[in-house]
Design a protein around this motif. Structure first.
Motif, PDB file in Angstrom:
ATOM      1  N   LEU A   8       2.681 -16.789  10.589  1.00 21.97           N
ATOM      2  CA  LEU A   8       2.248 -15.306  10.441  1.00 21.97           C
ATOM      3  C   LEU A   8       1.022 -15.424   9.521  1.00 21.97           C
ATOM      4  N   VAL A   9      -0.278 -14.737  10.207  1.00 19.53           N
ATOM      5  CA  VAL A   9      -1.343 -14.564   9.501  1.00 19.53           C
ATOM      6  C   VAL A   9      -1.480 -13.049   9.211  1.00 19.53           C
ATOM      7  N   THR A  10      -1.629 -12.728   7.823  1.00 21.19           N
ATOM      8  CA  THR A  10      -1.893 -11.309   7.398  1.00 21.19           C
ATOM      9  C   THR A  10      -3.216 -11.239   6.632  1.00 21.19           C
ATOM     10  N   ILE A  11      -4.167 -10.440   7.141  1.00 17.02           N
ATOM     11  CA  ILE A  11      -5.366 -10.108   6.537  1.00 17.02           C
ATOM     12  C   ILE A  11      -5.444  -8.966   5.837  1.00 17.02           C
ATOM     13  N   VAL A  12      -5.781  -8.898   4.577  1.00 15.11           N
ATOM     14  CA  VAL A  12      -5.904  -7.568   3.987  1.00 15.11           C
ATOM     15  C   VAL A  12      -7.304  -7.824   2.796  1.00 15.11           C
ATOM     16  N   ASP A  13      -7.470  -6.450   2.370  1.00  8.93           N
ATOM     17  CA  ASP A  13      -8.847  -6.538   1.443  1.00  8.93           C
ATOM     18  C   ASP A  13      -8.343  -7.390   0.144  1.00  8.93           C
ATOM     19  N   GLN A  22       4.538 -10.400  -2.256  1.00  8.92           N
ATOM     20  CA  GLN A  22       5.819  -9.878  -2.639  1.00  8.92           C
ATOM     21  C   GLN A  22       6.672  -9.172  -1.751  1.00  8.92           C
ATOM     22  N   VAL A  23       6.054  -8.616  -0.944  1.00  7.17           N
ATOM     23  CA  VAL A  23       6.897  -8.034   0.504  1.00  7.17           C
ATOM     24  C   VAL A  23       7.741  -9.220   1.051  1.00  7.17           C
ATOM     25  N   TYR A  24       6.885 -10.335   1.391  1.00  6.25           N
ATOM     26  CA  TYR A  24       7.480 -11.316   2.204  1.00  6.25           C
ATOM     27  C   TYR A  24       8.454 -12.089   1.215  1.00  6.25           C
ATOM     28  N   GLN A  25       8.216 -12.180   0.083  1.00  9.13           N
ATOM     29  CA  GLN A  25       9.331 -12.703  -0.921  1.00  9.13           C
ATOM     30  C   GLN A  25      10.565 -12.148  -0.917  1.00  9.13           C
ATOM     31  N   ARG A  26      10.474 -10.484  -0.754  1.00  3.99           N
ATOM     32  CA  ARG A  26      11.625  -9.733  -0.618  1.00  3.99           C
ATOM     33  C   ARG A  26      12.508  -9.893   0.770  1.00  3.99           C
ATOM     34  N   HIS A  27      11.772 -10.566   1.516  1.00  3.63           N
ATOM     35  CA  HIS A  27      12.343 -10.753   3.024  1.00  3.63           C
ATOM     36  C   HIS A  27      12.663 -12.330   2.882  1.00  3.63           C
ATOM     37  N   GLN A  28      12.590 -13.117   1.610  1.00  4.10           N
ATOM     38  CA  GLN A  28      13.036 -14.410   1.544  1.00  4.10           C
ATOM     39  C   GLN A  28      12.154 -15.329   2.493  1.00  4.10           C
ATOM     40  N   PHE A  72       7.049  -7.161  10.440  1.00  3.96           N
ATOM     41  CA  PHE A  72       6.127  -6.100  10.864  1.00  3.96           C
ATOM     42  C   PHE A  72       6.553  -4.613  10.756  1.00  3.96           C
ATOM     43  N   ARG A  73       7.973  -4.602  10.603  1.00  6.76           N
ATOM     44  CA  ARG A  73       8.225  -3.275  10.091  1.00  6.76           C
ATOM     45  C   ARG A  73       8.362  -2.899   8.670  1.00  6.76           C
ATOM     46  N   ALA A  74       8.377  -4.076   7.829  1.00  2.00           N
ATOM     47  CA  ALA A  74       7.889  -3.900   6.465  1.00  2.00           C
ATOM     48  C   ALA A  74       6.865  -3.500   6.215  1.00  2.00           C
ATOM     49  N   LEU A  75       5.537  -4.409   6.951  1.00  3.87           N
ATOM     50  CA  LEU A  75       4.308  -4.146   6.729  1.00  3.87           C
ATOM     51  C   LEU A  75       3.879  -2.632   6.953  1.00  3.87           C
ATOM     52  N   GLU A  76       4.434  -2.129   8.041  1.00  9.27           N
ATOM     53  CA  GLU A  76       4.076  -0.688   8.417  1.00  9.27           C
ATOM     54  C   GLU A  76       4.429   0.136   7.451  1.00  9.27           C
ATOM     55  N   SER A  77       5.920   0.041   7.192  1.00 10.19           N
ATOM     56  CA  SER A  77       6.613   1.263   6.195  1.00 10.19           C
ATOM     57  C   SER A  77       6.226   0.815   4.850  1.00 10.19           C
ATOM     58  N   ALA A  82      -0.104   0.810   9.927  1.00 11.45           N
ATOM     59  CA  ALA A  82      -0.527   1.581  10.949  1.00 11.45           C
ATOM     60  C   ALA A  82      -1.735   2.394  10.608  1.00 11.45           C
ATOM     61  N   ARG A  83      -2.212   2.457   9.479  1.00 11.58           N
ATOM     62  CA  ARG A  83      -3.377   3.232   9.386  1.00 11.58           C
ATOM     63  C   ARG A  83      -4.580   2.299   9.492  1.00 11.58           C
ATOM     64  N   PRO A  84      -5.874   2.838   9.863  1.00 10.55           N
ATOM     65  CA  PRO A  84      -7.044   2.032  10.193  1.00 10.55           C
ATOM     66  C   PRO A  84      -7.428   1.332   8.790  1.00 10.55           C
ATOM     67  N   GLY A  85      -7.903   0.102   8.844  1.00  8.92           N
ATOM     68  CA  GLY A  85      -8.223  -0.513   7.562  1.00  8.92           C
ATOM     69  C   GLY A  85      -7.219  -0.908   6.908  1.00  8.92           C
ATOM     70  N   ALA A  86      -5.950  -0.757   6.867  1.00  8.08           N
ATOM     71  CA  ALA A  86      -5.039  -1.200   5.914  1.00  8.08           C
ATOM     72  C   ALA A  86      -4.609  -2.735   5.872  1.00  8.08           C
ATOM     73  N   GLY A  87      -5.013  -3.278   7.120  1.00  5.27           N
ATOM     74  CA  GLY A  87      -4.632  -4.756   7.321  1.00  5.27           C
ATOM     75  C   GLY A  87      -4.288  -4.956   8.758  1.00  5.27           C
ATOM     76  N   ILE A  88      -4.334  -6.271   9.099  1.00  2.69           N
ATOM     77  CA  ILE A  88      -4.063  -6.756  10.239  1.00  2.69           C
ATOM     78  C   ILE A  88      -2.986  -7.891  10.164  1.00  2.69           C
ATOM     79  N   ALA A  89      -2.180  -8.237  11.124  1.00  4.71           N
ATOM     80  CA  ALA A  89      -0.940  -9.292  10.756  1.00  4.71           C
ATOM     81  C   ALA A  89      -0.692  -9.707  12.258  1.00  4.71           C
ATOM     82  N   PHE A  90      -0.698 -11.041  12.693  1.00 10.67           N
ATOM     83  CA  PHE A  90      -0.305 -11.422  13.842  1.00 10.67           C
ATOM     84  C   PHE A  90       0.306 -12.710  13.589  1.00 10.67           C
ATOM     85  N   SER A  91       1.260 -13.116  14.710  1.00 14.51           N
ATOM     86  CA  SER A  91       1.841 -14.539  14.598  1.00 14.51           C
ATOM     87  C   SER A  91       1.838 -15.283  15.657  1.00 14.51           C
TER      88      SER A  91
END
Length: 224
Positions: A8-13, A22-28, A72-77, A82-91
């Protein structure tokens, strides 16, 4: 048990990588590395918006395939992807993984790191990308083993481990341990041999388990 593992590759500012971790850690999600990059928006667009070229955090994680949809649902919520510029993730689906890496991701245990423990996950591709994660002093061990098994060379990138249990405190600040990512493109016919060689060399020379996985490459240029 579903043994499918994805990269899983996640790109953010820049600066938001720790929040993603931290989000991922909460999902173990046990395996997370953060490295840096920058955006590629044209200078004209950035000038109009009054912005500098955006620097990025790149969070690299290995996750059980069964958890991808939840992530993916956690990243969105939670981070509003889902907002432009918030980030991108792909697996990306893996084609192989060392036993030690698989055990850590699935919260299992591994007692030995033997060559035959490297797990196949896909049919042979024309070329494969092998990714090995190591401490700085392990790069030569990985590359010597890879070359001995037929690899021509590799590329090393620096990263830091996010949410690590081995993080140290210095003057009240948390210092995350640095890691090296060793990227090696090899013909698919020797992928398993190279991964086995890396696993054996790391186990014999460091008393640690090799942490490596591979992904199929759809096209390649510059290899001879």
């Amino acid at each position: 048990m579903n043994r499918k593992i994805e990269w899983l590759v996640t790109i953010v500012d820049r600066g938001r990588g720790s929040t993603v971790a931290q989000v991922y850690q909460r999902h173990q999600i046990a395996v997370q590395l953060i490295t840096h990059g920058h955006g590629t928006a044209s200078s004209k667009v950035m000038d109009v918006l009054g912005l500098d070229e955006p620097e990025k955090d790149i969070v690299l994680s290995l996750v059980p395939g069964a958890l991808s949809a939840d992530i993916f649902r956690a990243l969105e919520s939670e981070l509003h992807f889902a907002r432009p510029g918030a980030g991108i993730a792909f697996s990306l689906a893996l084609s192989g993984i060392s036993a030690a890496a698989h055990s850590r991701i699935t919260h299992g245990r591994v007692e030995l790191c033997l060559p035959q423990e490297e797990m196949d996950m896909a049919q042979e591709q024309q070329h494969e990308l092998i990714v090995a994660v190591t401490d700085a002093d392990g790069v030569d061990i990985v590359m010597d083993a890879a070359r001995g098994a037929g690899a021509r060379g590799g590329t090393v990138a620096k990263a830091r481990e996010a949410c690590s249990e081995t993080a140290q405190k210095l003057f009240g600040l948390t210092i995350q341990p640095e890691k090296e990512l060793v990227l090696i493109v090899v013909p698919g016919s020797i992928r398993q041999t190279v991964m086995q060689a890396i696993c054996t060399a790391v186990s014999q020379q460091t008393q640690h388990h090799a942490f490596a996985f591979s992904l199929p490459v759809s096209g390649v240029l510059g290899l001879r």
